[in-house]
Scaffold this motif. Sequence first.
Motif, PDB file in Angstrom:
ATOM      1  N   VAL A  84     -20.287 -28.711  44.166  1.00 20.71           N
ATOM      2  CA  VAL A  84     -20.028 -30.141  44.412  1.00 20.71           C
ATOM      3  C   VAL A  84     -21.054 -30.933  44.038  1.00 20.71           C
ATOM      4  O   VAL A  84     -22.214 -30.601  44.074  1.00 20.71           O
ATOM      5  CB  VAL A  84     -19.743 -30.467  46.027  1.00 20.71           C
ATOM      6  CG1 VAL A  84     -19.402 -31.877  46.238  1.00 20.71           C
ATOM      7  CG2 VAL A  84     -18.552 -29.364  46.485  1.00 20.71           C
ATOM      8  N   VAL A  85     -20.702 -32.149  43.213  1.00 25.86           N
ATOM      9  CA  VAL A  85     -21.871 -32.865  42.796  1.00 25.86           C
ATOM     10  C   VAL A  85     -22.321 -33.823  43.850  1.00 25.86           C
ATOM     11  O   VAL A  85     -21.679 -34.348  44.454  1.00 25.86           O
ATOM     12  CB  VAL A  85     -21.109 -33.812  41.996  1.00 25.86           C
ATOM     13  CG1 VAL A  85     -22.334 -34.817  41.364  1.00 25.86           C
ATOM     14  CG2 VAL A  85     -20.541 -32.981  40.579  1.00 25.86           C
ATOM     15  N   ILE A  86     -23.748 -33.487  44.165  1.00 19.28           N
ATOM     16  CA  ILE A  86     -23.938 -33.966  45.693  1.00 19.28           C
ATOM     17  C   ILE A  86     -24.692 -35.445  45.151  1.00 19.28           C
ATOM     18  O   ILE A  86     -25.872 -35.586  44.668  1.00 19.28           O
ATOM     19  CB  ILE A  86     -25.267 -33.269  46.001  1.00 19.28           C
ATOM     20  CG1 ILE A  86     -24.858 -31.972  46.391  1.00 19.28           C
ATOM     21  CG2 ILE A  86     -25.960 -33.782  47.361  1.00 19.28           C
ATOM     22  CD1 ILE A  86     -23.808 -31.679  47.482  1.00 19.28           C
ATOM     23  N   ASP A  87     -23.743 -36.636  45.163  1.00 17.94           N
ATOM     24  CA  ASP A  87     -24.331 -37.852  44.834  1.00 17.94           C
ATOM     25  C   ASP A  87     -23.788 -39.056  45.790  1.00 17.94           C
ATOM     26  O   ASP A  87     -23.581 -39.949  45.567  1.00 17.94           O
ATOM     27  CB  ASP A  87     -23.316 -38.222  43.404  1.00 17.94           C
ATOM     28  CG  ASP A  87     -21.993 -38.363  43.521  1.00 17.94           C
ATOM     29  OD1 ASP A  87     -21.491 -37.808  44.515  1.00 17.94           O
ATOM     30  OD2 ASP A  87     -21.361 -38.311  42.376  1.00 17.94           O
ATOM     31  N   GLY A  88     -23.693 -38.461  47.026  1.00 14.12           N
ATOM     32  CA  GLY A  88     -23.264 -39.321  48.082  1.00 14.12           C
ATOM     33  C   GLY A  88     -21.710 -39.311  48.229  1.00 14.12           C
ATOM     34  O   GLY A  88     -21.094 -39.998  49.307  1.00 14.12           O
ATOM     35  N   SER A  89     -21.065 -38.685  47.465  1.00  8.68           N
ATOM     36  CA  SER A  89     -19.472 -38.664  47.682  1.00  8.68           C
ATOM     37  C   SER A  89     -18.963 -37.675  48.482  1.00  8.68           C
ATOM     38  O   SER A  89     -17.711 -37.219  48.429  1.00  8.68           O
ATOM     39  CB  SER A  89     -18.909 -38.220  46.152  1.00  8.68           C
ATOM     40  OG  SER A  89     -19.450 -37.423  45.705  1.00  8.68           O
ATOM     41  N   ALA A 118     -28.727 -34.205  50.961  1.00 14.25           N
ATOM     42  CA  ALA A 118     -27.440 -34.804  51.290  1.00 14.25           C
ATOM     43  C   ALA A 118     -27.266 -34.721  52.796  1.00 14.25           C
ATOM     44  O   ALA A 118     -26.916 -35.719  53.374  1.00 14.25           O
ATOM     45  CB  ALA A 118     -26.354 -34.130  50.658  1.00 14.25           C
ATOM     46  N   CYS A 119     -27.712 -33.459  53.273  1.00 16.21           N
ATOM     47  CA  CYS A 119     -27.816 -33.338  54.767  1.00 16.21           C
ATOM     48  C   CYS A 119     -28.782 -34.232  55.466  1.00 16.21           C
ATOM     49  O   CYS A 119     -28.316 -35.035  56.463  1.00 16.21           O
ATOM     50  CB  CYS A 119     -28.221 -31.993  55.080  1.00 16.21           C
ATOM     51  SG  CYS A 119     -27.229 -30.600  55.147  1.00 16.21           S
ATOM     52  N   VAL A 120     -29.863 -34.570  54.909  1.00 22.25           N
ATOM     53  CA  VAL A 120     -30.737 -35.557  55.643  1.00 22.25           C
ATOM     54  C   VAL A 120     -30.210 -37.001  55.685  1.00 22.25           C
ATOM     55  O   VAL A 120     -30.476 -37.690  56.506  1.00 22.25           O
ATOM     56  CB  VAL A 120     -32.171 -35.556  54.942  1.00 22.25           C
ATOM     57  CG1 VAL A 120     -32.954 -36.767  55.279  1.00 22.25           C
ATOM     58  CG2 VAL A 120     -32.941 -34.220  55.238  1.00 22.25           C
ATOM     59  N   SER A 121     -29.502 -37.435  54.472  1.00 19.37           N
ATOM     60  CA  SER A 121     -28.785 -38.717  54.282  1.00 19.37           C
ATOM     61  C   SER A 121     -27.789 -38.919  55.386  1.00 19.37           C
ATOM     62  O   SER A 121     -27.494 -39.937  55.887  1.00 19.37           O
ATOM     63  CB  SER A 121     -28.356 -38.820  52.906  1.00 19.37           C
ATOM     64  OG  SER A 121     -29.374 -38.998  51.829  1.00 19.37           O
ATOM     65  N   TYR A 122     -27.070 -37.680  55.519  1.00 23.00           N
ATOM     66  CA  TYR A 122     -25.970 -37.810  56.612  1.00 23.00           C
ATOM     67  C   TYR A 122     -26.449 -37.869  57.817  1.00 23.00           C
ATOM     68  O   TYR A 122     -25.996 -38.830  58.805  1.00 23.00           O
ATOM     69  CB  TYR A 122     -25.081 -36.494  56.377  1.00 23.00           C
ATOM     70  CG  TYR A 122     -23.930 -36.277  57.540  1.00 23.00           C
ATOM     71  CD1 TYR A 122     -22.892 -37.076  57.476  1.00 23.00           C
ATOM     72  CD2 TYR A 122     -24.237 -35.446  58.502  1.00 23.00           C
ATOM     73  CE1 TYR A 122     -21.955 -37.081  58.508  1.00 23.00           C
ATOM     74  CE2 TYR A 122     -23.440 -35.319  59.669  1.00 23.00           C
ATOM     75  CZ  TYR A 122     -22.067 -36.017  59.351  1.00 23.00           C
ATOM     76  OH  TYR A 122     -21.251 -35.903  60.629  1.00 23.00           O
ATOM     77  N   LEU A 123     -27.439 -37.093  58.307  1.00 25.78           N
ATOM     78  CA  LEU A 123     -27.896 -36.945  59.565  1.00 25.78           C
ATOM     79  C   LEU A 123     -28.672 -38.247  59.966  1.00 25.78           C
ATOM     80  O   LEU A 123     -28.717 -38.660  61.185  1.00 25.78           O
ATOM     81  CB  LEU A 123     -29.061 -35.725  59.618  1.00 25.78           C
ATOM     82  CG  LEU A 123     -28.058 -34.351  59.621  1.00 25.78           C
ATOM     83  CD1 LEU A 123     -29.207 -33.177  59.559  1.00 25.78           C
ATOM     84  CD2 LEU A 123     -27.281 -34.112  60.888  1.00 25.78           C
ATOM     85  N   GLU A 124     -29.265 -38.794  58.944  1.00 28.91           N
ATOM     86  CA  GLU A 124     -30.020 -39.952  59.541  1.00 28.91           C
ATOM     87  C   GLU A 124     -28.933 -41.191  59.815  1.00 28.91           C
ATOM     88  O   GLU A 124     -29.300 -41.930  60.525  1.00 28.91           O
ATOM     89  CB  GLU A 124     -30.946 -40.491  58.169  1.00 28.91           C
ATOM     90  CG  GLU A 124     -31.739 -41.622  58.366  1.00 28.91           C
ATOM     91  CD  GLU A 124     -31.063 -43.040  58.243  1.00 28.91           C
ATOM     92  OE1 GLU A 124     -31.482 -43.923  58.814  1.00 28.91           O
ATOM     93  OE2 GLU A 124     -29.994 -42.843  57.367  1.00 28.91           O
TER      94      GLU A 124
END
Length: 432
Positions: A84-89, A118-124
């Motif tokens: 998956v392209v990990i770009d916030g989508s 991406a995980c850090v962005s989600y968890l934060e």
Amino acid sequence: MDAPSTIGDRSTSDVVVRLRTQDGRDEWIYCHSNILVEKSKYFADRLSENWPTCQILDSRNCVEVYCQESDFDHHVNVLRLLYVVIDGSVDDLWNGVKNAIGILRVAIELGCPKIVTACVSYLEAVPWEESEEEEILKIIPGLGSQVEPILARLQPVNPSAIRGIFISTLQFAMSSPPSLMNDLKSSAQEQLEYMVTEDDDAPLLIADDDIKSQIKDCVCRLFSRFNNLLEALLCEPTESAGEAGKIELFQSYLADFSWACQLLTKLEIMREFVNSWVDVSDKIVKVMQSSIAVEETKAKLKVVEVVAKVLEAIGYGTVILPTAKRLHMVKVWLPFVRVTKPLIDSIITNDEDCLEFKIDSELWQSLESTFVSIILALPSADQAEILTEWLGNEHVQYPDLTEAFEVWCYRSKVAKRRLSILGGDHHLTNTL
């Protein structure tokens, strides 16, 4: 243009990732080496010429990955996310904090920086439960700057910010907001007490002189509003239309006083509160005696709770008062308590399920012991007057002043002998 690679597409895959557990679980996942190498340091190392590989199934490379059973699904998810392209989508792919934590743990092990980010962005960005927060704290140490957003939520707040929120919360907790906000005010009071309590951790706030001064000022303003209410209740007839609202406000003040005693006791600043309560004691009793509303019983119960805390501070020397004030407190509150206890007991007896009137039996016992302590610290003549009234009262059973009576008898009997050595026999004879 070549079609994008798809995980599990056996016709185009050139490497098999074989996931295995000690419990015998074994799954082969058909992948593509260019994706694995680009996005995972672990697979880049395993598929390099420096790493011995095993050729199986149509000469495809095979990489065996051993994992715990609890992490098996997370390994599968990480392999899928590599495609998956990990770009916030991919915000909708985490399926909750617990799953994201598991993916983060595996992504760190397999060296997948984009998935980690991406995980850090989600968890934060999402709320955590306490158990989840503890799990996060086990994973993120040593990850460096990329986990700073998560650490920002966990860092201690600077002292000035703590003081600011404490004072703001204190002012609200000791205000008189509409009854619809009572739950919010109760929560604020609980958090204030928690902030200054030392438990497994140090208090969030150490109350210095300035903080204590702020608290005293709030208590002073609370008593000022309470005194104004007492005056209004004493001036207006009990049948007036506004009486019910004033009684509700009266009970609210008493609840605030009960909580304030706990906070002030922790901070060892009960003096101003006790003195203010002494000043309004007569008015409180008059209000209780003048009202005929059934709801007054709830107020009487709250009064007893506060009186117990005030008398405890006096009786055990936490707050030192002159003899006249201590005697006054006994004469005001002893009759009130002895009449109130049978009233509350009768309600509980008639309605055993009436929880709002149930009061801890230890409170009555503590109140009784406090009265004994205060009485025994009074001049012997005042003790005699109080005990005489007690023995002739119909409510002689509570408070039971037998201990005070026995001590008074003993002290009175041995007084002449004890004090004769001081050369005060003549004075003693004239006073006894």
